[in-house]
Write a protein that holds these residues in place. Structure first.
Motif, mmCIF file in Angstrom:
data_model
loop_
_atom_site.group_PDB
_atom_site.id
_atom_site.type_symbol
_atom_site.label_atom_id
_atom_site.label_comp_id
_atom_site.label_asym_id
_atom_site.label_seq_id
_atom_site.Cartn_x
_atom_site.Cartn_y
_atom_site.Cartn_z
ATOM 1 N N HIS A 42 0.817 -1.226 0.000
ATOM 2 C CA HIS A 42 0.000 0.000 0.000
ATOM 3 C C HIS A 42 0.851 1.277 0.000
ATOM 4 C CE1 HIS A 42 -3.329 -2.714 0.816
ATOM 5 N NE2 HIS A 42 -2.728 -3.131 1.916
ATOM 6 N N GLY A 43 2.035 1.206 -0.599
ATOM 7 C CA GLY A 43 2.880 2.393 -0.668
ATOM 8 C C GLY A 43 3.808 2.561 0.508
ATOM 9 N N GLY A 44 3.662 1.719 1.523
ATOM 10 C CA GLY A 44 4.494 1.855 2.713
ATOM 11 C C GLY A 44 5.965 1.619 2.439
ATOM 12 N N GLY A 45 6.257 0.752 1.483
ATOM 13 C CA GLY A 45 7.643 0.476 1.152
ATOM 14 C C GLY A 45 8.364 1.695 0.626
ATOM 15 N N GLY A 46 7.693 2.448 -0.232
ATOM 16 C CA GLY A 46 8.288 3.665 -0.758
ATOM 17 C C GLY A 46 8.549 4.688 0.329
ATOM 18 N N ILE A 47 7.614 4.806 1.262
ATOM 19 C CA ILE A 47 7.795 5.724 2.390
ATOM 20 C C ILE A 47 8.994 5.297 3.218
ATOM 21 C CG2 ILE A 47 6.766 6.560 4.542
ATOM 22 C CD1 ILE A 47 4.007 6.226 3.185
ATOM 23 N N ALA A 48 9.101 4.000 3.480
ATOM 24 C CA ALA A 48 10.210 3.493 4.290
ATOM 25 C C ALA A 48 11.549 3.732 3.608
ATOM 26 C CB ALA A 48 10.011 1.997 4.558
ATOM 27 N N ALA A 49 11.636 3.446 2.309
ATOM 28 C CA ALA A 49 12.904 3.617 1.591
ATOM 29 C C ALA A 49 13.353 5.067 1.595
ATOM 30 C CB ALA A 49 12.766 3.092 0.166
ATOM 31 N N ARG A 86 5.976 4.215 12.015
ATOM 32 C CA ARG A 86 4.802 3.397 11.680
ATOM 33 C C ARG A 86 3.541 3.975 12.318
ATOM 34 N NH1 ARG A 86 7.582 -2.490 12.602
ATOM 35 N NH2 ARG A 86 8.260 -2.834 10.445
ATOM 36 N N VAL A 87 2.454 3.879 11.565
ATOM 37 C CA VAL A 87 1.142 4.345 12.047
ATOM 38 C C VAL A 87 0.138 3.230 11.796
ATOM 39 C CG1 VAL A 87 -0.674 6.076 11.842
ATOM 40 C CG2 VAL A 87 1.729 6.727 11.459
ATOM 41 N N PRO A 88 -0.467 2.679 12.847
ATOM 42 C CA PRO A 88 -1.424 1.583 12.665
ATOM 43 C C PRO A 88 -2.564 1.970 11.728
ATOM 44 C CG PRO A 88 -0.857 1.843 14.980
ATOM 45 C CD PRO A 88 -0.268 3.027 14.267
ATOM 46 N N ASP A 89 -3.037 0.978 10.975
ATOM 47 C CA ASP A 89 -4.193 1.128 10.082
ATOM 48 C C ASP A 89 -3.948 2.140 8.960
ATOM 49 O OD1 ASP A 89 -5.682 -0.694 11.678
ATOM 50 O OD2 ASP A 89 -6.150 0.938 13.071
ATOM 51 N N THR A 90 -2.689 2.361 8.616
ATOM 52 C CA THR A 90 -2.353 3.201 7.459
ATOM 53 C C THR A 90 -1.337 2.456 6.606
ATOM 54 O OG1 THR A 90 -0.396 4.324 8.373
ATOM 55 C CG2 THR A 90 -2.567 5.217 8.977
ATOM 56 N N GLU A 91 -0.910 3.085 5.492
ATOM 57 C CA GLU A 91 0.098 2.462 4.642
ATOM 58 C C GLU A 91 1.446 2.324 5.351
ATOM 59 O OE1 GLU A 91 0.309 6.911 3.742
ATOM 60 O OE2 GLU A 91 -1.196 5.401 4.250
ATOM 61 N N ARG A 92 1.606 3.019 6.473
ATOM 62 C CA ARG A 92 2.856 2.956 7.242
ATOM 63 C C ARG A 92 2.851 1.836 8.284
ATOM 64 N NH1 ARG A 92 5.660 8.274 7.845
ATOM 65 N NH2 ARG A 92 4.759 9.735 6.351
ATOM 66 N N ALA A 93 1.801 1.065 8.357
ATOM 67 C CA ALA A 93 1.629 0.137 9.473
ATOM 68 C C ALA A 93 2.680 -0.970 9.514
ATOM 69 C CB ALA A 93 0.231 -0.473 9.433
ATOM 70 N N ASN A 94 3.128 -1.429 8.365
ATOM 71 C CA ASN A 94 3.999 -2.613 8.343
ATOM 72 C C ASN A 94 5.167 -2.407 7.387
ATOM 73 O OD1 ASN A 94 4.601 -5.282 9.190
ATOM 74 N ND2 ASN A 94 3.776 -6.090 7.274
ATOM 75 N N MET A 95 5.778 -1.216 7.419
ATOM 76 C CA MET A 95 6.807 -0.907 6.429
ATOM 77 C C MET A 95 8.189 -1.373 6.888
ATOM 78 S SD MET A 95 6.881 3.247 6.681
ATOM 79 C CE MET A 95 7.373 4.110 8.166
ATOM 80 N N PHE A 96 8.949 -1.834 5.897
ATOM 81 C CA PHE A 96 10.319 -2.297 6.088
ATOM 82 C C PHE A 96 11.175 -1.741 4.961
ATOM 83 C CE2 PHE A 96 7.697 -5.481 8.133
ATOM 84 C CZ PHE A 96 8.420 -5.842 9.271
ATOM 85 N N SER A 97 12.482 -1.869 5.110
ATOM 86 C CA SER A 97 13.382 -1.465 4.032
ATOM 87 C C SER A 97 14.746 -2.115 4.198
ATOM 88 C CB SER A 97 13.554 0.056 4.000
ATOM 89 O OG SER A 97 14.434 0.441 2.947
ATOM 90 N N THR A 98 15.336 -2.489 3.084
ATOM 91 C CA THR A 98 16.755 -2.828 3.096
ATOM 92 C C THR A 98 17.549 -1.527 3.149
ATOM 93 O OG1 THR A 98 17.066 -2.697 0.695
ATOM 94 C CG2 THR A 98 16.281 -4.791 1.588
ATOM 95 N N VAL A 99 18.856 -1.637 3.368
ATOM 96 C CA VAL A 99 19.725 -0.463 3.280
ATOM 97 C C VAL A 99 21.139 -0.916 2.976
ATOM 98 C CG1 VAL A 99 20.320 -0.406 5.741
ATOM 99 C CG2 VAL A 99 20.437 1.698 4.391
ATOM 100 N N VAL A 100 21.847 -0.135 2.181
ATOM 101 C CA VAL A 100 23.281 -0.278 2.036
ATOM 102 C C VAL A 100 23.870 1.122 2.012
ATOM 103 C CG1 VAL A 100 23.072 -0.561 -0.475
ATOM 104 C CG2 VAL A 100 25.197 -1.195 0.669
ATOM 105 N N GLY A 101 24.849 1.356 2.886
ATOM 106 C CA GLY A 101 25.489 2.662 2.979
ATOM 107 C C GLY A 101 26.983 2.533 2.734
ATOM 108 N N LEU A 102 27.517 3.432 1.930
ATOM 109 C CA LEU A 102 28.931 3.435 1.558
ATOM 110 C C LEU A 102 29.528 4.797 1.887
ATOM 111 C CD1 LEU A 102 31.441 2.361 -0.158
ATOM 112 C CD2 LEU A 102 30.321 3.487 -2.104
ATOM 113 N N VAL A 103 30.706 4.799 2.506
ATOM 114 C CA VAL A 103 31.418 6.046 2.790
ATOM 115 C C VAL A 103 32.825 5.949 2.209
ATOM 116 C CG1 VAL A 103 32.345 7.574 4.571
ATOM 117 C CG2 VAL A 103 30.098 6.498 4.893
ATOM 118 N N ILE A 104 33.177 6.930 1.365
ATOM 119 C CA ILE A 104 34.519 6.999 0.790
ATOM 120 C C ILE A 104 35.204 8.253 1.308
ATOM 121 C CG2 ILE A 104 35.893 7.157 -1.322
ATOM 122 C CD1 ILE A 104 33.580 5.834 -2.820
ATOM 123 N N ASP A 105 36.338 8.050 1.974
ATOM 124 C CA ASP A 105 37.215 9.160 2.364
ATOM 125 C C ASP A 105 38.122 9.419 1.166
ATOM 126 O OD1 ASP A 105 39.294 10.764 3.266
ATOM 127 O OD2 ASP A 105 39.566 9.694 5.155
#
Length: 252
Positions: A42-49, A86-105
């Protein structure tokens, strides 16, 4: 000092919405890149990412990390932000996300990273794959246990089942990192990408297209063509997102 060139690509694929996100920010001596692949319906994934990318970059801008331990701490902080949003009973109720972060000095020629889930970091040196992150997924666990040949993992029916993703309770969240900062050489290339890309582009094709590409944007365009060809018969393939960083010596 290293010169850096960054390019990004993010496409819906065969889906109705793009639930991937990526971005970058730099200080006077460090570049931080973040990529995320959301889920939750329900769009929650996009919000989470988007939340993950924004929170990671803001956190880095406030307190630039000098090692993977600090970057991992930032991932855990971002995980708490996903849970708190997260907000119950909305598109944010069950959102998850992967992540990869890179830092270059890019002054000190050092690199560190951290990730959770199955979005990947690839590091190429002299055109060859040098290092790749290992997915936090059921299929990777089967491969590691010797129960599944690596060449069958890419198209396994349970390939998308994750062992770890942001939105998970912190006491069970699994985050992997690079350990001590590693040395970057001029000419090294980094690629952050979601599973919607690597599912269709084997490592050998990443290398061959990289060798044939004159620039970061040209390489990502070549990867997009590979995905288009591989998914021509598929009606609903995943979003795909990539961020690449090419390093070079600073011109005299």
């Amino acid at each position: 000092m290293l010169a850096l060139e960054v390019a990004m690509l993010s496409e819906m694929g065969g889906r109705k919405a793009n639930e991937d996100a990526c971005g970058h920010w730099h200080s006077v001596d460090e570049l931080c890149c973040v990529l995320a692949d959301g889920a939750g319906g329900h769009g929650g994934g996009g919000i989470a990412a988007r939340l993950v990318v924004e929170r990671m970059l803001q956190g880095f801008a406030a307190h630039p990390t000098t090692g993977s331990r600090q970057l991992t701490d930032l991932v855990f902080d971002t995980n708490r932000a996903v849970i708190d949003a997260r907000v119950p009973d909305t598109e944010r109720a069950n959102m998850f996300s992967t992540v990869v972060g890179l830092v270059i000095d890019f002054v000190g020629h050092r690199v560190h990273w951290a990730h959770a889930g199955d979005s990947r970091l690839y590091w190429f040196r002299q055109g060859r794959l040098h290092t790749r992150t290992r997915d936090h997924s059921l299929v990777q666990s089967l491969v590691d246990a010797g129960l599944l040949p690596p060449d069958q993992a890419r198209h396994h029916p349970q390939r998308s089942e994750l062992r770890s993703a942001l939105g998970t309770a912190s006491d069970v969240l699994e985050v992997s990192d690079s350990g001590e900062p590693r040395v970057v050489e001029a000419g090294d290339v980094f690629l952050l990408c979601t599973d919607g890309l690597w599912e269709h582009v084997p490592d050998a094709v990443l290398e061959s297209t990289l060798a044939d590409s004159p620039s970061p944007s040209a390489w990502l365009a070549a990867l997009e063509r590979e995905i288009t060809a591989a998914t021509r018969q598929k009606t609903s393939h995943d979003n795909f997102t990539a961020l690449t960083v090419w390093t070079a010596p600073v011109p005299a």
